[in-house]
Scaffold this motif. Structure first.
Motif, PDB file in Angstrom:
ATOM      1  N   PRO A 169       0.829  -1.198   0.000  1.00 48.19           N
ATOM      2  CA  PRO A 169       0.000   0.000   0.000  1.00 48.19           C
ATOM      3  C   PRO A 169       0.868   1.254   0.000  1.00 48.19           C
ATOM      4  CG  PRO A 169       0.087  -0.917   2.199  1.00 48.19           C
ATOM      5  CD  PRO A 169       0.793  -1.902   1.310  1.00 48.19           C
ATOM      6  N   VAL A 170       0.297   2.312  -0.500  1.00 52.00           N
ATOM      7  CA  VAL A 170       0.974   3.607  -0.512  1.00 52.00           C
ATOM      8  C   VAL A 170       0.354   4.492   0.552  1.00 52.00           C
ATOM      9  CG1 VAL A 170       1.459   5.687  -1.860  1.00 52.00           C
ATOM     10  CG2 VAL A 170       1.560   3.435  -2.956  1.00 52.00           C
ATOM     11  N   HIS A 171       1.164   4.962   1.487  1.00 50.37           N
ATOM     12  CA  HIS A 171       0.709   5.881   2.520  1.00 50.37           C
ATOM     13  C   HIS A 171       1.076   7.311   2.107  1.00 50.37           C
ATOM     14  CE1 HIS A 171       0.124   2.289   4.878  1.00 50.37           C
ATOM     15  NE2 HIS A 171       1.421   2.013   4.848  1.00 50.37           N
ATOM     16  N   THR A 172       0.267   8.251   2.498  1.00 51.68           N
ATOM     17  CA  THR A 172       0.573   9.650   2.201  1.00 51.68           C
ATOM     18  C   THR A 172       0.631  10.463   3.487  1.00 51.68           C
ATOM     19  OG1 THR A 172      -1.736  10.375   1.944  1.00 51.68           O
ATOM     20  CG2 THR A 172      -0.633   9.460  -0.011  1.00 51.68           C
ATOM     21  N   ALA A 173       1.417  11.539   3.446  1.00 52.83           N
ATOM     22  CA  ALA A 173       1.492  12.487   4.563  1.00 52.83           C
ATOM     23  C   ALA A 173       1.374  13.884   3.981  1.00 52.83           C
ATOM     24  CB  ALA A 173       2.791  12.331   5.335  1.00 52.83           C
ATOM     25  N   TRP A 174       0.516  14.706   4.594  1.00 56.15           N
ATOM     26  CA  TRP A 174       0.148  15.990   4.022  1.00 56.15           C
ATOM     27  C   TRP A 174       0.527  17.144   4.930  1.00 56.15           C
ATOM     28  CZ3 TRP A 174      -4.633  16.193   0.517  1.00 56.15           C
ATOM     29  CH2 TRP A 174      -4.963  14.922   0.019  1.00 56.15           C
ATOM     30  N   ASP A 175       0.923  18.243   4.304  1.00 51.62           N
ATOM     31  CA  ASP A 175       0.896  19.553   4.967  1.00 51.62           C
ATOM     32  C   ASP A 175      -0.156  20.372   4.236  1.00 51.62           C
ATOM     33  OD1 ASP A 175       1.771  21.772   6.655  1.00 51.62           O
ATOM     34  OD2 ASP A 175       2.543  22.615   4.789  1.00 51.62           O
ATOM     35  N   LEU A 176      -1.215  20.714   4.948  1.00 49.42           N
ATOM     36  CA  LEU A 176      -2.352  21.395   4.324  1.00 49.42           C
ATOM     37  C   LEU A 176      -2.186  22.900   4.405  1.00 49.42           C
ATOM     38  CD1 LEU A 176      -5.255  19.196   5.733  1.00 49.42           C
ATOM     39  CD2 LEU A 176      -4.563  19.361   3.335  1.00 49.42           C
ATOM     40  N   GLY A 177      -2.058  23.543   3.254  1.00 50.74           N
ATOM     41  CA  GLY A 177      -1.985  24.990   3.225  1.00 50.74           C
ATOM     42  C   GLY A 177      -3.372  25.594   3.091  1.00 50.74           C
ATOM     43  N   ILE A 178      -3.518  26.798   3.574  1.00 45.65           N
ATOM     44  CA  ILE A 178      -4.759  27.543   3.403  1.00 45.65           C
ATOM     45  C   ILE A 178      -4.530  28.643   2.371  1.00 45.65           C
ATOM     46  CG2 ILE A 178      -6.496  28.975   4.535  1.00 45.65           C
ATOM     47  CD1 ILE A 178      -5.932  27.465   7.121  1.00 45.65           C
ATOM     48  N   ASP A 179      -3.599  29.542   2.664  1.00 42.60           N
ATOM     49  CA  ASP A 179      -3.280  30.601   1.722  1.00 42.60           C
ATOM     50  C   ASP A 179      -1.997  30.317   0.952  1.00 42.60           C
ATOM     51  OD1 ASP A 179      -5.487  32.152   2.529  1.00 42.60           O
ATOM     52  OD2 ASP A 179      -4.362  32.916   4.245  1.00 42.60           O
ATOM     53  N   ASP A 180      -1.366  29.176   1.226  1.00 40.93           N
ATOM     54  CA  ASP A 180      -0.145  28.846   0.499  1.00 40.93           C
ATOM     55  C   ASP A 180      -0.202  27.395   0.060  1.00 40.93           C
ATOM     56  OD1 ASP A 180       0.149  27.746   2.999  1.00 40.93           O
ATOM     57  OD2 ASP A 180       1.852  28.989   3.581  1.00 40.93           O
ATOM     58  N   ALA A 181       0.956  26.766  -0.121  1.00 41.27           N
ATOM     59  CA  ALA A 181       1.008  25.467  -0.781  1.00 41.27           C
ATOM     60  C   ALA A 181       0.576  24.319   0.129  1.00 41.27           C
ATOM     61  CB  ALA A 181       2.427  25.213  -1.290  1.00 41.27           C
ATOM     62  N   THR A 182       0.078  23.265  -0.509  1.00 37.20           N
ATOM     63  CA  THR A 182      -0.165  21.976   0.133  1.00 37.20           C
ATOM     64  C   THR A 182       0.829  20.974  -0.453  1.00 37.20           C
ATOM     65  OG1 THR A 182      -2.500  22.291   0.686  1.00 37.20           O
ATOM     66  CG2 THR A 182      -1.785  20.038   0.260  1.00 37.20           C
ATOM     67  N   ALA A 183       1.492  20.215   0.417  1.00 37.35           N
ATOM     68  CA  ALA A 183       2.499  19.251  -0.017  1.00 37.35           C
ATOM     69  C   ALA A 183       2.097  17.852   0.430  1.00 37.35           C
ATOM     70  CB  ALA A 183       3.863  19.617   0.563  1.00 37.35           C
ATOM     71  N   ILE A 184       2.373  16.848  -0.409  1.00 38.73           N
ATOM     72  CA  ILE A 184       2.013  15.459  -0.111  1.00 38.73           C
ATOM     73  C   ILE A 184       3.191  14.547  -0.460  1.00 38.73           C
ATOM     74  CG2 ILE A 184       0.371  13.587  -0.511  1.00 38.73           C
ATOM     75  CD1 ILE A 184      -1.581  15.680  -1.640  1.00 38.73           C
ATOM     76  N   TRP A 185       3.622  13.758   0.518  1.00 36.41           N
ATOM     77  CA  TRP A 185       4.593  12.693   0.284  1.00 36.41           C
ATOM     78  C   TRP A 185       3.844  11.375   0.103  1.00 36.41           C
ATOM     79  CZ3 TRP A 185       9.718  13.248  -0.496  1.00 36.41           C
ATOM     80  CH2 TRP A 185      10.349  14.416  -0.046  1.00 36.41           C
ATOM     81  N   PHE A 186       4.338  10.536  -0.795  1.00 41.84           N
ATOM     82  CA  PHE A 186       3.793   9.199  -1.039  1.00 41.84           C
ATOM     83  C   PHE A 186       4.888   8.190  -0.686  1.00 41.84           C
ATOM     84  CE2 PHE A 186       1.688  12.162  -3.761  1.00 41.84           C
ATOM     85  CZ  PHE A 186       0.397  11.710  -3.978  1.00 41.84           C
TER      86      PHE A 186
END
Length: 427
Positions: free
Chosen positions: A249-266
């Motif tokens: 399986p592939v797990h993801t981890a997120w940094d959720l931006g509101i006014d800036d970027a959102t980043a996701i690692w797989f």
């Protein structure tokens, strides 16, 4: 001024010998690595002014790009006003940090801290000051296309800060046709006296001196959280081709931006080994965009790990972002609230176990290299908090991965067997 009735205007610029040499030798694309106090900002500003004043293109546009808009103002605005002062009819806008010349040319100071705001412009010439502190995509995705239709030029100037994007650009440029490169060390230029350099050596660490005055890309970046660990991963061959294994399986981890970027690692787990197979980042779009980005990939997903504030309800919708993602088919888990230092320590423990796909994770790897502590100029010391810039989003997402990823045992092969209780300290 670039039209049929040219006017000779003398600017208050007397280039040093090496600056004058650079003005003559530069090509369409140029990378100049120089020591502190070389005069690179003055060089860049005057190269822009000369190009703008002599342009015969319709509505020529030139830009001086710093890592942030604030830096552009503090470093270059006074220079731009000073060196354009003798040009009759030049108009200056303090609010927009730009100078309009009588031939229709415009010189603007811009910041790379909001890259997407640069989209849609065209440029005939641009100077990147301290490119190593910018997201590498600023050039490749945004500015390079802006130079295409009118065959504009670019000058990258800076001092090394480890083996980051500026280092890679310099190494790439050395072998590219049509690119010009130069590197100037303080021990060779004789711009600074020997006594001044000796005094600097006594008051700086060897690494600091090597970086700032001898243009060493190998010196450790002061205040960097992960640079040495990423360097170790590269040395040990853990950055390269890391294929997706459809059995895991592939797990993801997120940094959720509101006014800036959102980043996701797989990532995928194979025992204690963590494989970073993909990375995605964007900004200015809704959560539905990221849900589609996940669905567009062939992966079978395990856990989606989000920061603790993802469960806070938004005033407008009355729903939390974790609820919104669930409605889009992304069922996520929320991690514990941990201090930055604890999260950074978890990330440092995780990194020696990681393998990175060099192509798909390039932007994320670059961010991990550049993530660093904030420096207090007044106190002359690093603060406990990191610099918030383009590298923060990927680094924060990796921190959430480190905290949320269970490491005590091999990952099972089938996705339906990978639902595990979230325990940030299980490993």
């Amino acid at each position: 001024m670039g039209n049929s009735r040219e006017t000779l205007i003398e600017l208050p610029y007397r280039p040093r010998r090496l600056q004058a040499l650079l003005h003559r030798k530069m090509r369409r694309f140029n990378v100049v690595v120089s020591h502190r106090r070389f005069g690179k900002s003055i060089l860049g500003i005057n190269h822009l002014i000369r190009a703008a004043a002599s342009s015969d293109l319709p509505r020529p546009r030139f830009a001086y790009l710093s890592p942030s808009y604030r830096q552009a103002k503090s470093v270059a605005w006074d220079y731009l006003k000073h060196f354009t002062a003798p040009i009759p009819g030049a108009q200056r806008s303090e609010t927009e940090l730009r100078v309009d010349l009588p031939n229709g040319a415009r010189l603007a100071l811009l910041g790379a801290d909001n890259p997407d705001a640069l989209r849609g412009i065209y440029l005939d010439g641009v100077v990147f000051d301290e490119f190593g502190q910018m997201a590498p995509r600023v050039f490749s995705e945004i500015v390079r296309p802006a130079l295409a239709d009118r065959k504009g030029w670019a000058l990258f100037i800076g001092t090394p800060r480890g083996r980051n994007g500026f280092y890679r650009l310099y190494e790439h440029a050395k072998s590219q046709k049509g690119w010009f490169t130069a590197l100037y060390k303080a021990s060779e230029t004789r711009i600074l006296s020997r006594s001044e350099l000796e005094d600097a050596q006594r008051s700086m660490t060897p690494e600091e001196y090597a970086q700032e005055f001898e243009c060493s890309f190998q010196a450790a970046v002061a205040g960097a959280y992960y640079a040495s660990l990423v360097e170790a991963a590269e040395t040990e061959g853990r950055i390269g081709k890391v294929p997706w294994d459809p059995r895991l399986p592939v797990h993801t981890a997120w940094d959720l931006g509101i006014d800036d970027a959102t980043a996701i690692w797989f990532c995928q787990q194979n025992g204690a080994e963590v494989r970073l197979i993909d990375f995605y980042e964007s900004s200015g779009v809704g959560l539905d965009h990221y849900a589609r980005a996940l669905q567009a990939r062939p992966y079978v997903y395990g856990d989606h790990l989000l920061p603790h504030d993802a469960q806070v309800r938004e005033l407008g919708s009355g729903r939390s972002r974790i609820e919104t993602l669930a409605s889009l088919g992304v069922r996520a888990k929320v991690g514990r609230a941990l201090g930055i230092e604890d999260g950074v320590n978890a990330a440092r423990l995780l990194l020696p176990r990681c393998w990175f796909d060099a192509a798909k994770c390039a932007r994320g790897i670059e961010a991990l290299r550049d993530y660093r502590r904030e420096y207090d100029e007044r106190l002359g010391a690093f603060r406990a908090r990191p610099v918030h810039d383009w590298s923060s989003h990927a680094a924060d997402a990796f921190r959430y991965l480190a905290v949320g990823l269970r490491m005590n045992g091999a990952a099972r092969a089938m996705p339906e067997a990978t639902v595990f209780e979230y325990d940030p300290f299980a490993w």
